[in-house]
Design an enzyme around this catalytic site. Structure first.
Site, PDB file in Angstrom:
ATOM      1  N   ARG A   1      41.211 -44.496   5.822  1.00  0.00           N
ATOM      2  CA  ARG A   1      41.100 -44.107   7.342  1.00  0.00           C
ATOM      3  C   ARG A   1      42.485 -44.441   8.143  1.00  0.00           C
ATOM      4  O   ARG A   1      42.281 -44.432   9.376  1.00  0.00           O
ATOM      5  CB  ARG A   1      40.021 -44.495   7.729  1.00  0.00           C
ATOM      6  CG  ARG A   1      38.568 -44.222   6.838  1.00  0.00           C
ATOM      7  CD  ARG A   1      38.464 -42.547   6.846  1.00  0.00           C
ATOM      8  NE  ARG A   1      37.486 -42.446   6.008  1.00  0.00           N
ATOM      9  CZ  ARG A   1      37.396 -42.045   4.754  1.00  0.00           C
ATOM     10  NH1 ARG A   1      38.419 -42.275   4.287  1.00  0.00           N
ATOM     11  NH2 ARG A   1      36.376 -41.834   3.879  1.00  0.00           N
TER      12      ARG A   1
ATOM     13  N   SER B   1      30.468 -39.837  10.225  1.00  0.00           N
ATOM     14  CA  SER B   1      30.535 -41.449  10.391  1.00  0.00           C
ATOM     15  C   SER B   1      31.267 -42.212  11.341  1.00  0.00           C
ATOM     16  O   SER B   1      32.151 -41.842  11.668  1.00  0.00           O
ATOM     17  CB  SER B   1      31.191 -41.888   8.921  1.00  0.00           C
ATOM     18  OG  SER B   1      30.557 -41.289   7.815  1.00  0.00           O
TER      19      SER B   1
ATOM     20  N   GLU C   1      35.080 -45.800  13.376  1.00  0.00           N
ATOM     21  CA  GLU C   1      35.920 -44.980  12.835  1.00  0.00           C
ATOM     22  C   GLU C   1      36.402 -43.884  13.779  1.00  0.00           C
ATOM     23  O   GLU C   1      37.461 -43.358  13.645  1.00  0.00           O
ATOM     24  CB  GLU C   1      35.307 -44.116  11.522  1.00  0.00           C
ATOM     25  CG  GLU C   1      36.067 -43.423  10.842  1.00  0.00           C
ATOM     26  CD  GLU C   1      35.513 -43.049   9.740  1.00  0.00           C
ATOM     27  OE1 GLU C   1      35.697 -41.796   9.201  1.00  0.00           O
ATOM     28  OE2 GLU C   1      34.695 -43.478   8.800  1.00  0.00           O
TER      29      GLU C   1
END
Length: 339
Positions: free
Chosen positions: A164, A239, A335
């Site tokens: 990520r 998420s 995130e």
């Protein structure tokens, strides 16, 4: 260029929180972007480039200019040794791009079906799901430097991808606007990636023993639809937290204390933990504070039940982080980008 004042961001961000930008405009070409960035009405003001608005949480009104990427178009550049090179412009919806590839039997991105957002935002986050990451197929990124207006090409290695992470989220954050991305895909693939357990089970339950990339895409869409809320119906950004990666020796101590802990192999000497499981063990799954809540089916997802502010969602995420830290000694990392 037209600047719209006091522009509501509710309908162009997937959290649908009540926030406004002081000014708003959009670009449909590199030339338009250059014109905007070099305009006297923009220079000196804070600004932010927005794609699909699917990985950002505005915790309050934005006191600057939102510049939205709406460059469309997908083209096939060349074929070479069983591979096909596909260039997609940054304003294309990611899922539409995946469906284009699947319909033409170009393999490599089918496991990333139904991920919200745009093509241009994908490399920033190195989006990933079901055993695949964007870096696995990305060939090249075209991006404009916001100061010089020069268009630079970044190879896969140049992007410095991690979990990520990328150069666009790290050392070059805010310095480039991604205009287009080229992918190297497999033409008429004979093999598919079904290493992720839930995909294998879904295909098996459907009686499919020799899956195509279309079968994999449909399976992923079905799985995601059953686990994750549709942002058009319930505000969310998918998420909200990263799955934490920890040293193996720390994991072994945790496993002694919590034998049922959910985990996945990571790079050498490390283990990846399921953040959703950690959150659920702290009692957050399905919990709601006002209109901000933790989704009832997937604790990794924070949701806006109607009229939550960005700050209320952020405050809820802070409470979740604190409780996981207290119970497991693990500090979750958001995130979603905070603004």
């Amino acid at each position: 260029m037209k600047l719209q004042e006091n522009y509501p961001l509710k309908d162009i961000t997937t959290f649908h929180a009540r926030v406004y930008a002081t000014e708003y405009t959009e670009f449909a070409s590199a030339a338009e972007l250059k014109s905007i960035l070099s305009s006297p009405s923009i220079i000196g003001k804070p600004f932010m480039i927005l794609g699909g608005g699917s990985n950002v949480l505005f915790t309050g009104d934005y006191g600057g200019v939102i510049i939205r990427n709406v460059i469309k178009g997908i083209e096939e550049l060349k074929e070479e040794d069983g591979s096909v090179y596909i260039r997609a412009n940054g304003g294309e919806k990611w899922h539409d791009f995946v469906l284009y590839c699947v319909s033409n039997n170009y393999g490599g991105v089918e496991n990333l079906s139904l991920i919200p957002g745009t093509v241009g935002a994908g490399p920033i986050q190195n989006i990933g799901a079901y055993g695949v990451e964007l870096k696995d197929t990305l060939y090249e990124v075209e991006a404009m430097n916001i100061n010089t207006y020069e268009i630079k090409k970044f190879s896969n290695a140049d992007c410095k991808f991690g979990y990520r992470e990328s150069i666009f989220k790290g050392e070059q954050k805010g310095m480039y606007v991604i205009l287009a991305v080229t992918f190297k895909l497999v033409k008429n693939p004979e093999k598919v990636n079904v290493s992720y357990g839930t995909i294998s089970k879904e295909l098996e339950d459907s009686g499919i023993s020799n899956p195509t990339i279309a079968d994999v895409s449909r399976a992923v869409i079905k799985i995601r639809s059953s686990k994750l809320p549709d942002p058009a119906k319930l505000g969310n950004a998918g998420s909200f937290f990263k799955n934490p990666i920890i040293d193996n020796y720390v994991f072994e101590k945790l496993k002694e204390k919590f034998p049922d802990i959910v985990f996945f192999p990571a790079h050498h000497g490390h283990t990846k933990l399921a953040a959703g499981w950690l959150i659920e063990q702290c009692g957050w799954k399905g919990k709601r504070i006002g209109d901000a809540g933790v989704h009832k089916d997937q604790a990794l997802v924070l949701v806006n039940y109607g009229d939550a502010t960005g700050k209320e969602i952020y405050d809820l995420s802070t409470k979740v982080i604190e409780s996981v830290k207290e119970k497991f000694g693990i500090e979750l990392e958001r995130e979603v980008n905070m603004v």
